[in-house]
Design a protein around this motif. Structure first.
Motif, PDB file in Angstrom:
ATOM      1  N   THR A 178      -2.599  38.495  21.980  1.00 24.07           N
ATOM      2  CA  THR A 178      -3.800  38.298  22.782  1.00 24.07           C
ATOM      3  C   THR A 178      -4.971  39.193  21.991  1.00 24.07           C
ATOM      4  OG1 THR A 178      -3.263  39.700  24.486  1.00 24.07           O
ATOM      5  CG2 THR A 178      -2.571  37.332  24.648  1.00 24.07           C
ATOM      6  N   ARG A 179      -4.289  40.180  21.357  1.00 29.52           N
ATOM      7  CA  ARG A 179      -5.298  41.283  20.681  1.00 29.52           C
ATOM      8  C   ARG A 179      -6.678  40.706  20.177  1.00 29.52           C
ATOM      9  NH1 ARG A 179      -2.046  40.351  16.616  1.00 29.52           N
ATOM     10  NH2 ARG A 179      -2.789  41.095  14.358  1.00 29.52           N
ATOM     11  N   ASN A 180      -6.729  39.479  19.499  1.00 36.27           N
ATOM     12  CA  ASN A 180      -7.891  38.729  18.908  1.00 36.27           C
ATOM     13  C   ASN A 180      -7.650  37.452  19.244  1.00 36.27           C
ATOM     14  OD1 ASN A 180      -5.982  37.807  16.728  1.00 36.27           O
ATOM     15  ND2 ASN A 180      -6.105  39.884  15.683  1.00 36.27           N
ATOM     16  N   HIS A 181      -8.497  36.514  18.501  1.00 32.64           N
ATOM     17  CA  HIS A 181      -8.706  35.117  18.712  1.00 32.64           C
ATOM     18  C   HIS A 181      -7.825  34.202  17.749  1.00 32.64           C
ATOM     19  CE1 HIS A 181     -11.720  35.737  15.633  1.00 32.64           C
ATOM     20  NE2 HIS A 181     -11.644  34.380  15.338  1.00 32.64           N
ATOM     21  N   TRP A 182      -7.228  34.907  16.830  1.00 31.43           N
ATOM     22  CA  TRP A 182      -6.677  34.327  15.585  1.00 31.43           C
ATOM     23  C   TRP A 182      -5.110  34.658  15.690  1.00 31.43           C
ATOM     24  CZ3 TRP A 182      -4.373  37.606  12.149  1.00 31.43           C
ATOM     25  CH2 TRP A 182      -4.644  38.863  12.042  1.00 31.43           C
ATOM     26  N   ALA A 183      -4.466  35.527  16.374  1.00 30.21           N
ATOM     27  CA  ALA A 183      -3.336  35.745  16.174  1.00 30.21           C
ATOM     28  C   ALA A 183      -2.212  34.711  16.697  1.00 30.21           C
ATOM     29  CB  ALA A 183      -2.829  37.048  17.058  1.00 30.21           C
ATOM     30  N   GLY A 184      -1.324  34.440  15.866  1.00 31.38           N
ATOM     31  CA  GLY A 184      -0.322  33.506  16.008  1.00 31.38           C
ATOM     32  C   GLY A 184      -0.987  31.934  15.948  1.00 31.38           C
ATOM     33  N   ARG A 185      -2.095  31.972  15.374  1.00 31.32           N
ATOM     34  CA  ARG A 185      -2.845  30.439  14.966  1.00 31.32           C
ATOM     35  C   ARG A 185      -2.484  29.986  13.667  1.00 31.32           C
ATOM     36  NH1 ARG A 185      -7.585  30.067  18.101  1.00 31.32           N
ATOM     37  NH2 ARG A 185      -7.784  28.133  17.114  1.00 31.32           N
ATOM     38  N   TRP A 231      11.112  29.594  15.118  1.00 29.88           N
ATOM     39  CA  TRP A 231      11.249  29.889  16.293  1.00 29.88           C
ATOM     40  C   TRP A 231      10.080  30.727  16.847  1.00 29.88           C
ATOM     41  CZ3 TRP A 231      14.807  26.657  18.747  1.00 29.88           C
ATOM     42  CH2 TRP A 231      15.922  26.101  18.159  1.00 29.88           C
ATOM     43  N   ARG A 232       9.787  30.310  18.220  1.00 27.17           N
ATOM     44  CA  ARG A 232       8.906  31.023  19.169  1.00 27.17           C
ATOM     45  C   ARG A 232       9.309  31.200  20.538  1.00 27.17           C
ATOM     46  NH1 ARG A 232       4.857  26.101  17.721  1.00 27.17           N
ATOM     47  NH2 ARG A 232       5.722  24.418  18.905  1.00 27.17           N
ATOM     48  N   ALA A 233       9.121  32.424  20.959  1.00 30.10           N
ATOM     49  CA  ALA A 233       9.285  32.795  22.151  1.00 30.10           C
ATOM     50  C   ALA A 233       8.152  33.062  22.895  1.00 30.10           C
ATOM     51  CB  ALA A 233      10.226  34.207  22.228  1.00 30.10           C
ATOM     52  N   ASN A 234       7.173  33.467  22.132  1.00 29.68           N
ATOM     53  CA  ASN A 234       5.688  33.661  22.847  1.00 29.68           C
ATOM     54  C   ASN A 234       5.008  32.154  22.714  1.00 29.68           C
ATOM     55  OD1 ASN A 234       4.975  36.605  22.860  1.00 29.68           O
ATOM     56  ND2 ASN A 234       6.481  36.500  21.343  1.00 29.68           N
ATOM     57  N   SER A 235       3.907  32.318  23.429  1.00 30.74           N
ATOM     58  CA  SER A 235       3.112  31.076  23.458  1.00 30.74           C
ATOM     59  C   SER A 235       2.121  30.853  22.574  1.00 30.74           C
ATOM     60  CB  SER A 235       2.324  30.920  24.902  1.00 30.74           C
ATOM     61  OG  SER A 235       1.611  29.553  25.015  1.00 30.74           O
ATOM     62  N   ILE A 236       2.506  30.609  21.294  1.00 28.07           N
ATOM     63  CA  ILE A 236       1.663  30.693  20.108  1.00 28.07           C
ATOM     64  C   ILE A 236       1.716  29.338  19.247  1.00 28.07           C
ATOM     65  CG2 ILE A 236       1.796  33.233  19.904  1.00 28.07           C
ATOM     66  CD1 ILE A 236       3.830  32.931  17.806  1.00 28.07           C
ATOM     67  N   GLU A 237       1.023  29.272  18.473  1.00 26.76           N
ATOM     68  CA  GLU A 237       1.021  28.063  17.467  1.00 26.76           C
ATOM     69  C   GLU A 237       1.947  27.883  16.536  1.00 26.76           C
ATOM     70  OE1 GLU A 237      -3.710  26.668  17.961  1.00 26.76           O
ATOM     71  OE2 GLU A 237      -2.889  27.279  16.129  1.00 26.76           O
TER      72      GLU A 237
END
Length: 388
Positions: A178-185, A231-237
């Motif tokens: 959540t540190r910026n708008h593109w992380a995990g996108r 895999w993703r444990a976090n809520s990311i794309e």
């Protein structure tokens, strides 16, 4: 566009000062204080942020002109700065690099080169069209240890390289995403990002493994993926955990396993296997080379700050001496191609909810999502070059 004439003190510009760009401010500081460069300009677009405002004040005290937009920067600095540093979000790497090249500047852009093959190819075309060059901020590749090992591999100390493997576990809190708008996108700001452990925090080590695997400079054919577990444990794309294996275009087998969702911490290591020996590269420690004839060598490794210092030294040397080695776009584009190939053949899956645990980080201010037993499972997969 004519290039600025080389000066005794190279004229350098910086786009961005907060987030990871703060590390570039730190990297520049000793060069400015020692009079090795002249920081002529910087872009500070978020002056309302206290950290950005403080950085702007410091850079202005160094003599830099401060701009509040990229557009104003290029309008004011075209034909003036010799080198532009671009430590921005991935989505902006291509467009800002191309703009800087067209403005007569050479470029050091933070890794990865770009978020897509199309953007990487556009950067390379712009280099050819402008006669400028681009260095990429894969800092570890600039170390003397990396240069030495690549030379040894090319000389054949291990024989032909047959396999590379890279492994690392760096737990990250939810705030990392959540540190910026593109992380995990996958995309942001109108461009591909493909943010993931393999394309961001651990990208250095994927790129190094690919670089060492290309011992004969012939890794131009497509990558073949045998398995790709994302895999993703976090809520990311995208994904926060990956185990992938297959063959590179030159036939070298690869195994990469990285995660941000483990309780365990394991700093990155790379194993390079040849027909006559093996190398184990341990981040910020050393690499050990063992051959089938009993030869053993241990070479110390610099820390991240020293690698970044060496990187800027190498880039400044390139300004003075055309042909001086850098991590160029040919090398970095292979990493981008690998990431794009991976996304073309595999999609991320959610870790089953009952396996995900939420733990407080050390200061208790945020949660960290971890997968029970994942670190041990990844270690076993690494040891056997298998899957989870």
């Amino acid at each position: 566009m004519s290039s600025p004439l080389p000066s005794p003190r190279p004229r350098v510009a910086l786009i961005g000062v907060t987030g990871y760009a703060g590390i570039y401010v730190e990297m520049l500081r000793p060069f400015v204080k020692q009079g090795e460069i002249e920081l002529v300009a910087a872009v500070v677009i978020n002056r309302g942020d206290p950290a950005a405002a403080a950085a702007g004040v410091e850079l202005a005290s160094w003599g830099a002109r401060i701009y509040d937009s990229n557009e104003a920067f290029f309008a004011g600095e075209t034909g003036r700065a010799e080198l532009c540093l671009i430590p921005t979000g991935i989505a902006w790497h291509a467009r800002l690099t191309i703009a800087a090249l067209r403005a007569g500047m050479h470029v050091l852009v933070e890794k990865p080169l770009a978020g897509s093959r199309v953007d990487a190819a556009a950067i390379r075309r712009a280099e050819l069209a402008t006669g400028r060059w681009v260095a990429v901020g894969f800092q570890d590749i600039y170390s003397e240890a990396a240069e030495q090992l690549r030379s040894e591999l090319a000389f054949g100390v291990l024989g032909p390289v047959t396999a590379v493997a890279a492994f690392g576990l760096w737990p990250r809190p939810v705030a990392y995403y959540t540190r910026n708008h593109w992380a995990g996108r996958l995309r942001a700001d109108g461009a591909d990002v493909l943010d993931s452990p393999l394309n961001n925090a651990f990208a250095h080590f994927v790129n190094l493994a690919l670089y060492f695997a290309d011992w004969n400079g012939e890794n131009e054919k497509p990558t073949t993926f045998r398995e790709a577990e994302l895999w993703r444990a976090n809520s990311i794309e995208t994904f926060d955990t990956a185990v992938v294996r297959g063959r590179l275009g030159n036939g070298v087998r690869f195994w990469f396993g990285f995660s941000h969702a483990t309780e365990d911490l394991h700093d990155p290591e790379i194993v390079i296997t040849g027909t006559r020996g093996e190398v184990r590269w341990q981040h910020e420690k050393h690499y050990e080379l063992v051959t089938d004839t009993g030869e053993f060598k241990r070479v110390s490794m610099p820390d991240a700050f020293a690698c970044r210092h060496r990187m800027l030294q190498a880039v400044l040397e390139r300004l003075r001496r055309p042909g001086a080695p850098i991590c160029d776009t040919r090398v970095a584009a292979r990493h981008t191609a690998f990431i794009c190939d991976l996304h073309a053949v595999a999609q991320a899956r959610d870790v089953p909810a009952h396996l995900v645990e939420s733990d407080p980080v050390s200061d208790g201010s945020a949660a960290r999502l971890t997968v029970s037993g994942l670190g041990a499972a990844m270690r076993r997969a690494f040891d056997g070059r298998g899957t989870l």
